[in-house]
Scaffold this motif. Sequence first.
Motif, PDB file in Angstrom:
ATOM      1  N   UNK A   1       0.840  -1.199   0.000  1.00  0.00           N
ATOM      2  CA  UNK A   1       0.000   0.000   0.000  1.00  0.00           C
ATOM      3  C   UNK A   1       0.877   1.252   0.000  1.00  0.00           C
ATOM      4  N   UNK A   2       1.897   1.270   0.861  1.00  0.00           N
ATOM      5  CA  UNK A   2       2.814   2.413   0.925  1.00  0.00           C
ATOM      6  C   UNK A   2       3.562   2.584  -0.395  1.00  0.00           C
ATOM      7  N   UNK A   3       3.994   1.478  -0.968  1.00  0.00           N
ATOM      8  CA  UNK A   3       4.733   1.551  -2.235  1.00  0.00           C
ATOM      9  C   UNK A   3       3.847   2.112  -3.347  1.00  0.00           C
TER      10      UNK A   3
ATOM     11  N   UNK B   1       2.434   6.604  -6.919  1.00  0.00           N
ATOM     12  CA  UNK B   1       1.477   7.607  -7.399  1.00  0.00           C
ATOM     13  C   UNK B   1       1.972   9.024  -7.115  1.00  0.00           C
ATOM     14  N   UNK B   2       2.487   9.251  -5.919  1.00  0.00           N
ATOM     15  CA  UNK B   2       3.022  10.578  -5.586  1.00  0.00           C
ATOM     16  C   UNK B   2       4.206  10.933  -6.474  1.00  0.00           C
ATOM     17  N   UNK B   3       5.084   9.975  -6.732  1.00  0.00           N
ATOM     18  CA  UNK B   3       6.235  10.227  -7.601  1.00  0.00           C
ATOM     19  C   UNK B   3       5.787  10.593  -9.009  1.00  0.00           C
ATOM     20  N   UNK B   4       4.803   9.870  -9.515  1.00  0.00           N
ATOM     21  CA  UNK B   4       4.289  10.169 -10.860  1.00  0.00           C
ATOM     22  C   UNK B   4       3.688  11.572 -10.905  1.00  0.00           C
ATOM     23  N   UNK B   5       2.922  11.933  -9.874  1.00  0.00           N
ATOM     24  CA  UNK B   5       2.337  13.279  -9.827  1.00  0.00           C
ATOM     25  C   UNK B   5       3.419  14.363  -9.717  1.00  0.00           C
ATOM     26  N   UNK B   6       4.458  14.100  -8.925  1.00  0.00           N
ATOM     27  CA  UNK B   6       5.559  15.059  -8.809  1.00  0.00           C
ATOM     28  C   UNK B   6       6.316  15.208 -10.126  1.00  0.00           C
TER      29      UNK B   6
ATOM     30  N   UNK C   1      12.102  13.054  -8.293  1.00  0.00           N
ATOM     31  CA  UNK C   1      10.951  12.151  -8.253  1.00  0.00           C
ATOM     32  C   UNK C   1      11.137  10.993  -9.231  1.00  0.00           C
ATOM     33  N   UNK C   2      11.755  11.249 -10.371  1.00  0.00           N
ATOM     34  CA  UNK C   2      12.016  10.180 -11.337  1.00  0.00           C
ATOM     35  C   UNK C   2      13.016   9.160 -10.811  1.00  0.00           C
ATOM     36  N   UNK C   3      14.068   9.659 -10.155  1.00  0.00           N
ATOM     37  CA  UNK C   3      15.046   8.732  -9.566  1.00  0.00           C
ATOM     38  C   UNK C   3      14.390   7.895  -8.464  1.00  0.00           C
ATOM     39  N   UNK C   4      13.524   8.527  -7.662  1.00  0.00           N
ATOM     40  CA  UNK C   4      12.844   7.783  -6.608  1.00  0.00           C
ATOM     41  C   UNK C   4      11.893   6.748  -7.204  1.00  0.00           C
ATOM     42  N   UNK C   5      11.231   7.090  -8.293  1.00  0.00           N
ATOM     43  CA  UNK C   5      10.329   6.154  -8.953  1.00  0.00           C
ATOM     44  C   UNK C   5      11.084   4.915  -9.429  1.00  0.00           C
ATOM     45  N   UNK C   6      12.265   5.111  -9.964  1.00  0.00           N
ATOM     46  CA  UNK C   6      13.081   3.963 -10.389  1.00  0.00           C
ATOM     47  C   UNK C   6      13.412   3.082  -9.189  1.00  0.00           C
ATOM     48  N   UNK C   7      13.790   3.691  -8.055  1.00  0.00           N
ATOM     49  CA  UNK C   7      14.082   2.910  -6.852  1.00  0.00           C
ATOM     50  C   UNK C   7      12.852   2.144  -6.373  1.00  0.00           C
ATOM     51  N   UNK C   8      11.698   2.768  -6.447  1.00  0.00           N
ATOM     52  CA  UNK C   8      10.456   2.104  -6.039  1.00  0.00           C
ATOM     53  C   UNK C   8      10.165   0.888  -6.919  1.00  0.00           C
ATOM     54  N   UNK C   9      10.352   1.045  -8.222  1.00  0.00           N
ATOM     55  CA  UNK C   9      10.115  -0.081  -9.128  1.00  0.00           C
ATOM     56  C   UNK C   9      11.131  -1.206  -8.899  1.00  0.00           C
TER      57      UNK C   9
END
Length: 179
Positions: free
Chosen positions: A105-107, A112-117, A157-165
């Motif tokens: 859920x947190x991920x 979603x927040x990263x995509x919006x940012x 935010x893009x770098x964080x999105x990569x880490x999340x994936x």
Amino acid sequence: MSDTTTATQEPRTPLDRTYTAIATTSKYLTFFAIVTMMVVMVVEVFMRYLVAQPLGWNISLIENVLMPGLVFLGLPYAYAVGAHVAAELVYDRLGPRSKRVLDWFARVLLILCSILLIYAGTQITVTSFIAGDIPPPLSSEILIPAWLWRTFLPLGAGMMLVLLFIDAVRPTNRRGGIA
């Protein structure tokens, strides 16, 4: 004698290397922003009180360039080392299944927040670029185009999105930290 940590260490995958490279880049960019702020402020104090010639551009540089860089480019490193807010008192008392559900859920929320940012940051950056935004006259002697520092939001935010994936596809025992 052999080192036991080296003997039991898993082979590093391309995902692990990518994760570490992004987190390390974020760490050094954050470090650079903090050190640069410190140096600029020390120079400003010296110039203002000992030479009686204040810099004039230091506040603009710090508030428009270095602080956004520190915050937004530091997001991936903060995520990678787990330096985010957590309710461990409650979380640690939950069962494994509840923890897995909350982790996912947190991920999903972070994704979603990263995509919006990324979306909002890109819109702001493009608008600033098209408009040719620069600091207002007399506010600063350093004329850095506004779009330049506004790229920090979508980049971080893009770098964080990569880490999340990467965390979403890596084995469970490797999540939540720099490998």
